[in-house]
Design a protein around this motif. Structure first.
Motif, PDB file in Angstrom:
ATOM      1  N   MET A 136      33.174  35.180 -24.538  1.00  0.00           N
ATOM      2  CA  MET A 136      34.248  34.287 -24.126  1.00  0.00           C
ATOM      3  C   MET A 136      35.179  33.955 -25.289  1.00  0.00           C
ATOM      4  SD  MET A 136      35.764  32.863 -21.677  1.00  0.00           S
ATOM      5  CE  MET A 136      34.586  33.069 -20.328  1.00  0.00           C
ATOM      6  N   ALA A 137      34.659  33.859 -26.500  1.00  0.00           N
ATOM      7  CA  ALA A 137      35.528  33.608 -27.654  1.00  0.00           C
ATOM      8  C   ALA A 137      36.505  34.768 -27.846  1.00  0.00           C
ATOM      9  CB  ALA A 137      34.691  33.395 -28.912  1.00  0.00           C
ATOM     10  N   ILE A 138      36.020  35.991 -27.703  1.00  0.00           N
ATOM     11  CA  ILE A 138      36.907  37.146 -27.827  1.00  0.00           C
ATOM     12  C   ILE A 138      37.925  37.161 -26.684  1.00  0.00           C
ATOM     13  CG2 ILE A 138      37.018  39.667 -27.746  1.00  0.00           C
ATOM     14  CD1 ILE A 138      34.349  39.750 -29.183  1.00  0.00           C
ATOM     15  N   GLY A 139      37.466  36.890 -25.470  1.00  0.00           N
ATOM     16  CA  GLY A 139      38.377  36.871 -24.337  1.00  0.00           C
ATOM     17  C   GLY A 139      39.462  35.819 -24.480  1.00  0.00           C
ATOM     18  N   ALA A 140      39.069  34.608 -24.876  1.00  0.00           N
ATOM     19  CA  ALA A 140      40.057  33.536 -25.047  1.00  0.00           C
ATOM     20  C   ALA A 140      40.980  33.831 -26.220  1.00  0.00           C
ATOM     21  CB  ALA A 140      39.339  32.199 -25.262  1.00  0.00           C
ATOM     22  N   GLY A 141      40.431  34.397 -27.302  1.00  0.00           N
ATOM     23  CA  GLY A 141      41.266  34.759 -28.437  1.00  0.00           C
ATOM     24  C   GLY A 141      42.281  35.825 -28.080  1.00  0.00           C
ATOM     25  N   LEU A 142      41.875  36.815 -27.291  1.00  0.00           N
ATOM     26  CA  LEU A 142      42.807  37.847 -26.852  1.00  0.00           C
ATOM     27  C   LEU A 142      43.886  37.262 -25.941  1.00  0.00           C
ATOM     28  CD1 LEU A 142      40.583  40.982 -26.121  1.00  0.00           C
ATOM     29  CD2 LEU A 142      42.277  40.695 -27.940  1.00  0.00           C
ATOM     30  N   PHE A 143      43.523  36.254 -25.155  1.00  0.00           N
ATOM     31  CA  PHE A 143      44.510  35.632 -24.279  1.00  0.00           C
ATOM     32  C   PHE A 143      45.615  34.964 -25.086  1.00  0.00           C
ATOM     33  CE2 PHE A 143      46.200  32.456 -21.336  1.00  0.00           C
ATOM     34  CZ  PHE A 143      46.375  33.228 -20.192  1.00  0.00           C
ATOM     35  N   VAL A 144      45.271  34.445 -26.255  1.00  0.00           N
ATOM     36  CA  VAL A 144      46.284  33.883 -27.142  1.00  0.00           C
ATOM     37  C   VAL A 144      47.229  34.980 -27.625  1.00  0.00           C
ATOM     38  CG1 VAL A 144      46.658  32.726 -29.367  1.00  0.00           C
ATOM     39  CG2 VAL A 144      44.818  31.969 -27.863  1.00  0.00           C
ATOM     40  N   ALA A 145      46.690  36.168 -27.863  1.00  0.00           N
ATOM     41  CA  ALA A 145      47.503  37.268 -28.383  1.00  0.00           C
ATOM     42  C   ALA A 145      48.312  37.961 -27.298  1.00  0.00           C
ATOM     43  CB  ALA A 145      46.603  38.284 -29.092  1.00  0.00           C
ATOM     44  N   ASN A 146      47.685  38.209 -26.160  1.00  0.00           N
ATOM     45  CA  ASN A 146      48.347  38.955 -25.088  1.00  0.00           C
ATOM     46  C   ASN A 146      47.655  38.611 -23.775  1.00  0.00           C
ATOM     47  OD1 ASN A 146      48.548  41.461 -23.211  1.00  0.00           O
ATOM     48  ND2 ASN A 146      50.164  41.803 -24.717  1.00  0.00           N
TER      49      ASN A 146
ATOM     50  N   ALA B  97      37.900  29.179 -29.929  1.00  0.00           N
ATOM     51  CA  ALA B  97      39.044  30.095 -29.931  1.00  0.00           C
ATOM     52  C   ALA B  97      40.363  29.363 -29.754  1.00  0.00           C
ATOM     53  CB  ALA B  97      38.875  31.145 -28.842  1.00  0.00           C
ATOM     54  N   LEU B  98      40.410  28.362 -28.883  1.00  0.00           N
ATOM     55  CA  LEU B  98      41.673  27.690 -28.584  1.00  0.00           C
ATOM     56  C   LEU B  98      41.968  26.519 -29.522  1.00  0.00           C
ATOM     57  CD1 LEU B  98      41.718  27.681 -24.668  1.00  0.00           C
ATOM     58  CD2 LEU B  98      42.611  29.387 -26.274  1.00  0.00           C
ATOM     59  N   LEU B  99      40.958  25.710 -29.812  1.00  0.00           N
ATOM     60  CA  LEU B  99      41.215  24.523 -30.634  1.00  0.00           C
ATOM     61  C   LEU B  99      41.531  24.879 -32.081  1.00  0.00           C
ATOM     62  CD1 LEU B  99      38.487  22.045 -29.300  1.00  0.00           C
ATOM     63  CD2 LEU B  99      40.927  22.158 -28.709  1.00  0.00           C
ATOM     64  N   LEU B 100      40.909  25.931 -32.589  1.00  0.00           N
ATOM     65  CA  LEU B 100      41.152  26.325 -33.978  1.00  0.00           C
ATOM     66  C   LEU B 100      42.275  27.350 -34.113  1.00  0.00           C
ATOM     67  CD1 LEU B 100      37.524  26.615 -35.414  1.00  0.00           C
ATOM     68  CD2 LEU B 100      39.087  24.671 -35.485  1.00  0.00           C
ATOM     69  N   SER B 101      42.842  27.758 -32.977  1.00  0.00           N
ATOM     70  CA  SER B 101      43.886  28.781 -33.012  1.00  0.00           C
ATOM     71  C   SER B 101      45.103  28.378 -33.843  1.00  0.00           C
ATOM     72  CB  SER B 101      44.309  29.140 -31.593  1.00  0.00           C
ATOM     73  OG  SER B 101      45.357  30.068 -31.592  1.00  0.00           O
ATOM     74  N   PRO B 102      45.646  27.150 -33.709  1.00  0.00           N
ATOM     75  CA  PRO B 102      46.824  26.800 -34.533  1.00  0.00           C
ATOM     76  C   PRO B 102      46.556  26.910 -36.033  1.00  0.00           C
ATOM     77  CG  PRO B 102      46.556  25.235 -32.738  1.00  0.00           C
ATOM     78  CD  PRO B 102      45.320  26.074 -32.751  1.00  0.00           C
ATOM     79  N   LEU B 103      45.384  26.432 -36.461  1.00  0.00           N
ATOM     80  CA  LEU B 103      45.042  26.527 -37.879  1.00  0.00           C
ATOM     81  C   LEU B 103      44.860  27.981 -38.292  1.00  0.00           C
ATOM     82  CD1 LEU B 103      44.214  25.281 -40.593  1.00  0.00           C
ATOM     83  CD2 LEU B 103      41.874  25.078 -39.684  1.00  0.00           C
ATOM     84  N   ALA B 104      44.185  28.755 -37.443  1.00  0.00           N
ATOM     85  CA  ALA B 104      43.972  30.174 -37.758  1.00  0.00           C
ATOM     86  C   ALA B 104      45.295  30.910 -37.873  1.00  0.00           C
ATOM     87  CB  ALA B 104      43.088  30.810 -36.693  1.00  0.00           C
ATOM     88  N   MET B 105      46.225  30.642 -36.956  1.00  0.00           N
ATOM     89  CA  MET B 105      47.519  31.323 -36.999  1.00  0.00           C
ATOM     90  C   MET B 105      48.303  30.933 -38.244  1.00  0.00           C
ATOM     91  SD  MET B 105      47.585  33.379 -34.530  1.00  0.00           S
ATOM     92  CE  MET B 105      49.312  33.809 -34.717  1.00  0.00           C
ATOM     93  N   ALA B 106      48.208  29.664 -38.639  1.00  0.00           N
ATOM     94  CA  ALA B 106      48.918  29.213 -39.836  1.00  0.00           C
ATOM     95  C   ALA B 106      48.399  29.912 -41.087  1.00  0.00           C
ATOM     96  CB  ALA B 106      48.784  27.695 -39.978  1.00  0.00           C
TER      97      ALA B 106
END
Length: 238
Positions: free
Chosen positions: A127-137, A177-186
């Protein structure tokens, strides 16, 4: 800490028997196939999906777009790794035994599962990979989320997890995947831009042969003068 009700009256246990009971009525070759798919196959499919998504995101029109998109793809497996690390203390705190150790009649399709059951590592990873991919595409993300759901079903079918172990893994993987996404992208986007500008490793981030996409001579253009893109093809990280 026992933490979770394991009585036969628990709906979680009833659903376990309903799903795992399918294994008893299935031919042995099908059970073996489900065991392989649930243990290795779906995670391998998710890894290949990440590679496929990365390859496509490299072909975006500009370096900035490609760098942010590739950073989002890179975040997907990183989020999965972080989520599994977060799960280590959770498992030690809850200490829930595997269902085949507590309930009679559970059909076990794999051996060597001697650790605790809650939360499912496989469901968390998927699910982490799936949610992370959803952020990308979004399109790749929906495929990834579908594979994650199938992974969760397989883990219960195999007799190694309760349904709530899977739901807990879905929640943990999505949250990381979602909560840490803004920090990861930065943090990741400047790194991917730097790699994209380099000579030898730049192809990892941006396919220079693609180049900027010009606006068409006819048709409606956006206010910036570029052609409107299919919203399903645009990544959420850009």
């Amino acid at each position: 800490m026992a933490g979770l009700d394991e009585s036969g009256s628990n709906p979680d246990v009833g659903l376990l028997y309903d799903i795992n009971g399918l294994a008893k009525d299935s031919p042995s070759w099908f059970d073996s196939a489900m065991a392989f798919v649930g243990e290795y196959g779906l995670l391998l499919a998710l890894v290949l999906l990440v590679v496929w998504c990365w390859w496509g995101q490299r072909k975006r029109g500009t370096l900035d777009d490609a760098a942010s998109s590739v950073a989002a793809v890179v975040w997907a497996p990183l989020a999965a790794g972080i989520a599994v690390l977060v799960n280590v203390p959770i498992r030690s705190f809850v200490e829930r035994p595997r269902p085949f150790r507590v309930h009679r009649g559970v059909e076990l399709l794999v051996d060597g599962k001697n650790d605790y059951s809650f939360v499912s590592d496989h469901a968390t990873l998927a699910m982490a990979i799936g949610a992370g991919l959803f952020v990308a595409n979004r399109k790749f993300g929906l495929v990834g989320l579908g594979l994650a759901v199938l992974e969760g079903f397989c883990r219960v079918f195999m007799g190694v997890h309760y349904p709530t172990d899977v739901v807990g893994g879905f929640a943990l993987g999505t949250a990381v995947a979602l909560l840490l996404s803004p920090l990861a992208m930065a943090l990741l986007t400047p790194l991917t831009k730097m790699i994209g500008r380099s000579g030898r490793a730049g192809w990892l981030v941006w396919d220079r042969k693609v180049g900027p996409v010009a606006a068409p001579l006819t048709g409606t253009a956006t206010q910036s003068g570029a052609a409107s893109a299919d919203p399903d093809e645009r990544d959420l990280a850009a």
